[in-house]
Scaffold this motif. Sequence first.
Motif, PDB file in Angstrom:
ATOM      1  N   GLN A 132       4.600  14.077  -0.759  1.00  0.00           N
ATOM      2  CA  GLN A 132       5.842  13.310  -0.689  1.00  0.00           C
ATOM      3  C   GLN A 132       5.991  12.765   0.721  1.00  0.00           C
ATOM      4  OE1 GLN A 132       9.312  14.946  -2.720  1.00  0.00           O
ATOM      5  NE2 GLN A 132      10.595  14.428  -0.957  1.00  0.00           N
ATOM      6  N   SER A 133       6.303  11.488   0.834  1.00  0.00           N
ATOM      7  CA  SER A 133       6.484  10.845   2.129  1.00  0.00           C
ATOM      8  C   SER A 133       7.836  11.223   2.721  1.00  0.00           C
ATOM      9  CB  SER A 133       6.383   9.325   1.970  1.00  0.00           C
ATOM     10  OG  SER A 133       7.436   8.853   1.152  1.00  0.00           O
ATOM     11  N   PRO A 134       8.042  10.977   4.039  1.00  0.00           N
ATOM     12  CA  PRO A 134       9.318  11.325   4.669  1.00  0.00           C
ATOM     13  C   PRO A 134      10.529  10.678   4.005  1.00  0.00           C
ATOM     14  CG  PRO A 134       7.654  10.879   6.336  1.00  0.00           C
ATOM     15  CD  PRO A 134       7.055  10.507   5.013  1.00  0.00           C
ATOM     16  N   ASP A 135      10.331   9.520   3.352  1.00  0.00           N
ATOM     17  CA  ASP A 135      11.458   8.854   2.704  1.00  0.00           C
ATOM     18  C   ASP A 135      11.650   9.290   1.248  1.00  0.00           C
ATOM     19  OD1 ASP A 135       9.274   7.703   1.560  1.00  0.00           O
ATOM     20  OD2 ASP A 135       9.732   5.644   2.145  1.00  0.00           O
ATOM     21  N   GLY A 136      10.927  10.353   0.851  1.00  0.00           N
ATOM     22  CA  GLY A 136      11.133  10.906  -0.474  1.00  0.00           C
ATOM     23  C   GLY A 136      10.247  10.338  -1.562  1.00  0.00           C
ATOM     24  N   MET A 137       9.369   9.402  -1.229  1.00  0.00           N
ATOM     25  CA  MET A 137       8.483   8.814  -2.226  1.00  0.00           C
ATOM     26  C   MET A 137       7.325   9.764  -2.523  1.00  0.00           C
ATOM     27  SD  MET A 137       9.692   5.879  -3.174  1.00  0.00           S
ATOM     28  CE  MET A 137       8.245   5.068  -3.880  1.00  0.00           C
ATOM     29  N   MET A 180      -7.859   4.364 -11.411  1.00  0.00           N
ATOM     30  CA  MET A 180      -6.894   5.329 -10.905  1.00  0.00           C
ATOM     31  C   MET A 180      -5.638   4.683 -10.337  1.00  0.00           C
ATOM     32  SD  MET A 180      -7.999   8.474 -11.268  1.00  0.00           S
ATOM     33  CE  MET A 180      -6.978   9.306 -10.054  1.00  0.00           C
ATOM     34  N   ALA A 181      -5.679   3.388 -10.078  1.00  0.00           N
ATOM     35  CA  ALA A 181      -4.574   2.723  -9.379  1.00  0.00           C
ATOM     36  C   ALA A 181      -3.242   2.872 -10.102  1.00  0.00           C
ATOM     37  CB  ALA A 181      -4.904   1.248  -9.175  1.00  0.00           C
ATOM     38  N   ALA A 182      -3.265   3.082 -11.407  1.00  0.00           N
ATOM     39  CA  ALA A 182      -2.018   3.221 -12.160  1.00  0.00           C
ATOM     40  C   ALA A 182      -1.362   4.577 -11.946  1.00  0.00           C
ATOM     41  CB  ALA A 182      -2.292   3.001 -13.652  1.00  0.00           C
ATOM     42  N   THR A 183      -2.146   5.574 -11.541  1.00  0.00           N
ATOM     43  CA  THR A 183      -1.606   6.926 -11.402  1.00  0.00           C
ATOM     44  C   THR A 183      -1.732   7.495 -10.001  1.00  0.00           C
ATOM     45  OG1 THR A 183      -3.733   7.836 -12.143  1.00  0.00           O
ATOM     46  CG2 THR A 183      -2.039   7.472 -13.827  1.00  0.00           C
ATOM     47  N   ALA A 184      -2.521   6.862  -9.133  1.00  0.00           N
ATOM     48  CA  ALA A 184      -2.717   7.362  -7.770  1.00  0.00           C
ATOM     49  C   ALA A 184      -2.498   6.240  -6.766  1.00  0.00           C
ATOM     50  CB  ALA A 184      -4.118   7.945  -7.612  1.00  0.00           C
ATOM     51  N   THR A 185      -2.165   6.622  -5.555  1.00  0.00           N
ATOM     52  CA  THR A 185      -1.897   5.632  -4.510  1.00  0.00           C
ATOM     53  C   THR A 185      -2.884   5.692  -3.366  1.00  0.00           C
ATOM     54  OG1 THR A 185      -0.358   7.189  -3.470  1.00  0.00           O
ATOM     55  CG2 THR A 185       0.569   5.568  -4.994  1.00  0.00           C
TER      56      THR A 185
END
Length: 218
Positions: A132-137, A180-185
């Motif tokens: 999780q990123s600092p902005d909650g994403m 994987m682009a649909a489920t991973a970043t």
Amino acid sequence: MSFTWHYPLYLIPLDGGYVSVVGAQPEVSPVHHLAVFTSEDLAMSFMQHCAILGAPRPLRNAREFGWLLQSLRHPVTQVAFDPQPDSAHVASRWTATVEDLLQHHLVPDNSPWNYPVFVVRQQRGYASILGQSPDGMRWTAVGLFTLRGKAEAYLQASHAEGTICELGEVAEVRALLREMAATATAVALDPTISEGRHSAAHCFSIQTLLDRYLTASS
């Protein structure tokens, strides 16, 4: 004629350079071909036939092959793939000029790793790190391993079932990341597990990899 190959390719070191082949018939300007082999076994067989000591040198990706081709100097102006060691002329699976290979046949490879690389296939996809990123994403990074041993260590530490899959070239990784682009970043390079915590020193955005490094052409 079209000809495709997979890495690694192999060269035979000799006298500070690499083995080349030339027709035995007398010519005013004989054409020298760099001998390139598509498997280590073929290179070793050539060495044994010609009583050449040492070990073949692998070219692990298009980047290394391109650098080697650009370093060649006269009289080596062509390349022979899998040449036969006992032929009076240059008998091989395919020949091409160095210039033609560089301009038309060598697929650019700007990958930030050498091949092969490995992923761990599991029942619901591929082994990944969740965060999780600092902005909650929330984000998901698929694990990519530069050595089979690192993939094996990760799988063992995870106490989960999975199959280690080898990706031998840039096109295979590009296809996987598009899938994987649909489920991973992101891609987590050589992730590890310590005291139940998953981590990786380097992560790459999937979109950045596809746009800048794993491009179909450049």
